[in-house]
Write a protein that holds these residues in place. Structure first.
Motif, mmCIF file in Angstrom:
data_model
loop_
_atom_site.group_PDB
_atom_site.id
_atom_site.type_symbol
_atom_site.label_atom_id
_atom_site.label_comp_id
_atom_site.label_asym_id
_atom_site.label_seq_id
_atom_site.Cartn_x
_atom_site.Cartn_y
_atom_site.Cartn_z
ATOM 1 N N ALA A 179 47.276 -45.638 2.058
ATOM 2 C CA ALA A 179 48.610 -46.085 2.465
ATOM 3 C C ALA A 179 48.543 -46.927 3.732
ATOM 4 C CB ALA A 179 49.534 -44.880 2.666
ATOM 5 N N TYR A 180 47.703 -46.504 4.689
ATOM 6 C CA TYR A 180 47.557 -47.273 5.937
ATOM 7 C C TYR A 180 46.949 -48.645 5.672
ATOM 8 C CZ TYR A 180 45.928 -48.609 10.573
ATOM 9 O OH TYR A 180 45.680 -49.301 11.732
ATOM 10 N N ASN A 181 45.924 -48.672 4.828
ATOM 11 C CA ASN A 181 45.285 -49.943 4.503
ATOM 12 C C ASN A 181 46.259 -50.881 3.783
ATOM 13 O OD1 ASN A 181 42.713 -51.617 4.073
ATOM 14 N ND2 ASN A 181 43.444 -51.335 1.977
ATOM 15 N N THR A 182 47.035 -50.318 2.844
ATOM 16 C CA THR A 182 48.023 -51.121 2.125
ATOM 17 C C THR A 182 49.102 -51.640 3.067
ATOM 18 O OG1 THR A 182 47.643 -49.798 0.135
ATOM 19 C CG2 THR A 182 49.638 -51.132 0.199
ATOM 20 N N TYR A 183 49.524 -50.779 3.993
ATOM 21 C CA TYR A 183 50.576 -51.169 4.945
ATOM 22 C C TYR A 183 50.122 -52.315 5.843
ATOM 23 C CZ TYR A 183 53.682 -50.861 8.975
ATOM 24 O OH TYR A 183 54.535 -51.156 10.004
ATOM 25 N N THR A 184 48.925 -52.199 6.436
ATOM 26 C CA THR A 184 48.433 -53.248 7.335
ATOM 27 C C THR A 184 48.158 -54.548 6.578
ATOM 28 O OG1 THR A 184 46.182 -52.370 7.076
ATOM 29 C CG2 THR A 184 47.444 -51.638 8.990
ATOM 30 N N THR A 185 47.633 -54.426 5.356
ATOM 31 C CA THR A 185 47.369 -55.627 4.562
ATOM 32 C C THR A 185 48.663 -56.339 4.197
ATOM 33 O OG1 THR A 185 45.358 -54.636 3.627
ATOM 34 C CG2 THR A 185 46.310 -56.514 2.459
ATOM 35 N N ALA A 186 49.672 -55.568 3.794
ATOM 36 C CA ALA A 186 50.961 -56.155 3.436
ATOM 37 C C ALA A 186 51.622 -56.801 4.653
ATOM 38 C CB ALA A 186 51.879 -55.092 2.841
ATOM 39 N N TYR A 187 51.510 -56.152 5.809
ATOM 40 C CA TYR A 187 52.106 -56.703 7.028
ATOM 41 C C TYR A 187 51.427 -58.020 7.423
ATOM 42 C CZ TYR A 187 53.432 -57.211 11.919
ATOM 43 O OH TYR A 187 53.878 -57.698 13.106
ATOM 44 N N ASN A 188 50.098 -58.006 7.436
ATOM 45 C CA ASN A 188 49.365 -59.224 7.812
ATOM 46 C C ASN A 188 49.610 -60.353 6.826
ATOM 47 O OD1 ASN A 188 48.202 -58.036 10.104
ATOM 48 N ND2 ASN A 188 46.449 -57.259 8.942
ATOM 49 N N THR A 189 49.688 -60.030 5.550
ATOM 50 C CA THR A 189 49.959 -61.052 4.542
ATOM 51 C C THR A 189 51.341 -61.647 4.724
ATOM 52 O OG1 THR A 189 48.510 -59.913 2.966
ATOM 53 C CG2 THR A 189 50.065 -61.514 2.069
ATOM 54 N N ASN B 57 54.594 -66.220 6.558
ATOM 55 C CA ASN B 57 55.681 -66.768 7.375
ATOM 56 C C ASN B 57 55.217 -67.954 8.208
ATOM 57 O OD1 ASN B 57 57.545 -64.911 6.444
ATOM 58 N ND2 ASN B 57 57.220 -63.479 8.140
ATOM 59 N N GLU B 58 53.961 -67.922 8.665
ATOM 60 C CA GLU B 58 53.446 -69.004 9.506
ATOM 61 C C GLU B 58 53.141 -70.270 8.716
ATOM 62 O OE1 GLU B 58 53.305 -68.882 12.834
ATOM 63 O OE2 GLU B 58 54.248 -66.918 12.640
ATOM 64 N N CYS B 59 53.285 -70.212 7.404
ATOM 65 C CA CYS B 59 53.008 -71.388 6.572
ATOM 66 C C CYS B 59 54.228 -72.274 6.377
ATOM 67 C CB CYS B 59 52.483 -70.952 5.196
ATOM 68 S SG CYS B 59 50.862 -70.143 5.254
ATOM 69 N N PHE B 60 55.386 -71.869 6.907
ATOM 70 C CA PHE B 60 56.612 -72.627 6.708
ATOM 71 C C PHE B 60 57.304 -72.843 8.050
ATOM 72 C CE2 PHE B 60 55.762 -70.091 2.931
ATOM 73 C CZ PHE B 60 55.781 -71.052 1.936
ATOM 74 N N ASP C 67 60.444 -72.982 8.689
ATOM 75 C CA ASP C 67 61.628 -72.145 8.896
ATOM 76 C C ASP C 67 61.290 -70.779 9.470
ATOM 77 O OD1 ASP C 67 63.198 -74.146 7.943
ATOM 78 O OD2 ASP C 67 63.324 -73.357 5.900
ATOM 79 N N SER C 68 60.095 -70.263 9.183
ATOM 80 C CA SER C 68 59.765 -68.894 9.594
ATOM 81 C C SER C 68 58.602 -68.806 10.572
ATOM 82 C CB SER C 68 59.441 -68.053 8.352
ATOM 83 O OG SER C 68 58.415 -68.662 7.579
ATOM 84 N N ALA C 69 57.918 -69.908 10.854
ATOM 85 C CA ALA C 69 56.782 -69.873 11.781
ATOM 86 C C ALA C 69 57.253 -69.554 13.191
ATOM 87 C CB ALA C 69 56.046 -71.204 11.762
ATOM 88 N N THR C 70 56.474 -68.738 13.906
ATOM 89 C CA THR C 70 56.827 -68.330 15.267
ATOM 90 C C THR C 70 55.815 -68.795 16.305
ATOM 91 O OG1 THR C 70 55.718 -66.194 14.927
ATOM 92 C CG2 THR C 70 58.086 -66.307 14.468
ATOM 93 N N LEU C 71 54.578 -69.083 15.905
ATOM 94 C CA LEU C 71 53.555 -69.533 16.841
ATOM 95 C C LEU C 71 53.627 -71.049 16.990
ATOM 96 C CD1 LEU C 71 50.511 -67.349 15.677
ATOM 97 C CD2 LEU C 71 52.131 -66.903 17.529
ATOM 98 N N ARG C 72 53.583 -71.511 18.250
ATOM 99 C CA ARG C 72 53.750 -72.942 18.514
ATOM 100 C C ARG C 72 52.682 -73.776 17.813
ATOM 101 N NH1 ARG C 72 55.824 -76.930 21.604
ATOM 102 N NH2 ARG C 72 54.387 -78.579 22.251
ATOM 103 N N GLU C 73 51.411 -73.323 17.866
ATOM 104 C CA GLU C 73 50.364 -74.130 17.262
ATOM 105 C C GLU C 73 50.580 -74.311 15.762
ATOM 106 O OE1 GLU C 73 48.544 -69.973 18.123
ATOM 107 O OE2 GLU C 73 49.893 -71.419 19.073
ATOM 108 N N ASN C 74 51.161 -73.298 15.100
ATOM 109 C CA ASN C 74 51.436 -73.427 13.676
ATOM 110 C C ASN C 74 52.609 -74.370 13.417
ATOM 111 O OD1 ASN C 74 49.385 -71.608 13.062
ATOM 112 N ND2 ASN C 74 50.740 -69.852 13.163
ATOM 113 N N VAL C 75 53.621 -74.306 14.270
ATOM 114 C CA VAL C 75 54.764 -75.213 14.132
ATOM 115 C C VAL C 75 54.315 -76.658 14.333
ATOM 116 C CG1 VAL C 75 57.004 -75.856 15.088
ATOM 117 C CG2 VAL C 75 56.406 -73.442 14.855
#
Length: 225
Positions: free
Chosen positions: A46-56, A61-64, A66-74
């Motif tokens: 469950a922990y592994n699934t949770y962290t993997t889902a969160y990171n994914t 989000n950083e690929c778009f 509208d949802s990117a939060t890091l300046r370098e990604n924007v």
């Protein structure tokens, strides 16, 4: 049976889904999941699934834009649509002054670099000019009118361009540079040609792709920091 599809990012719900899947398996009929060693394995899954889902989810989000939060990604996403985000800007001013007592010269040149020092709120501010300025001397007096000065330090870097390297990049050491003041000077080392100037930052990103592969040239980049 087919494994259930997870649609939740909550740790407890993921853990509950794993237990429901195992209970549906005939090999675990009447098995005590709460008090067994299998519970530890379920917690780890469950922990592994949770962290993997969160990171994914965060990576997606950083690929778009509208949802990117890091300046370098924007910034990287904005470049894909031909937009270069604005950098920090130097404070600017226009000054006029005269220099007298010049009797042995017909022109007076102020070299690029520091030109004056300002003070305010117990802080000193250095002002520079990015290019040499030359003015004629009339009756021993040289007048400089509406000289635009920039707050900050004048920096210069040189790069050797090797066209045999694919996707060569030229990285400025200072991340606070004012990109509107960047000027690129291309020196042809093997060709006796006058140096050319490039004022667009976007051209610099693909400049090496247009250089002849048998020539090695130097890029001299100047800007206000």
């Amino acid at each position: 049976m087919a494994f259930g599809q997870y649609v939740n990012l909550d740790y407890d719900q993921i853990k509950s889904s794993i237990r429901d899947y195992l209970r549906a398996n005939t090999n675990f009929t009447d098995y005590d999941f709460e008090g067994s060693n299998l519970s530890i394995i379920i917690d780890a899954l469950a922990y592994n699934t949770y962290t993997t889902a969160y990171n994914t989810n965060m990576a997606a989000n950083e690929c778009f834009l509208d949802s990117a939060t890091l300046r370098e990604n924007v910034v990287a996403l904005a470049r894909n649509i031909g937009y270069v985000p604005r950098s920090r800007r130097s404070a600017r001013a226009k000054i006029s002054f005269t220099v007298d007592g010049l009797s042995e010269t017909s022109t007076l040149t102020i070299n690029s670099g520091i030109i004056c020092n300002g003070a305010g709120d117990n802080t000193n501010y250095i002002f520079c000019i990015p290019e040499d300025i030359t003015t004629p001397v009339t009756e021993g007096v040289a007048e400089f009118n509406n000289v635009e000065i920039y707050e900050g330090n004048f920096v210069s870097q040189e790069f050797t361009v090797d066209s045999s390297l694919f996707n060569q990049r030229y990285i400025l050491d200072n991340s606070f540079i004012d990109t509107s003041t960047i000027k690129v000077k291309v020196n042809h080392l093997q060709q006796r040609l006058p140096p050319s100037h490039i004022n667009k930052l976007t051209i610099l990103l693909v400049l090496h792709q247009h250089l002849h592969p048998i020539f090695y040239k130097k890029l001299k980049m100047k800007g206000m920091n």
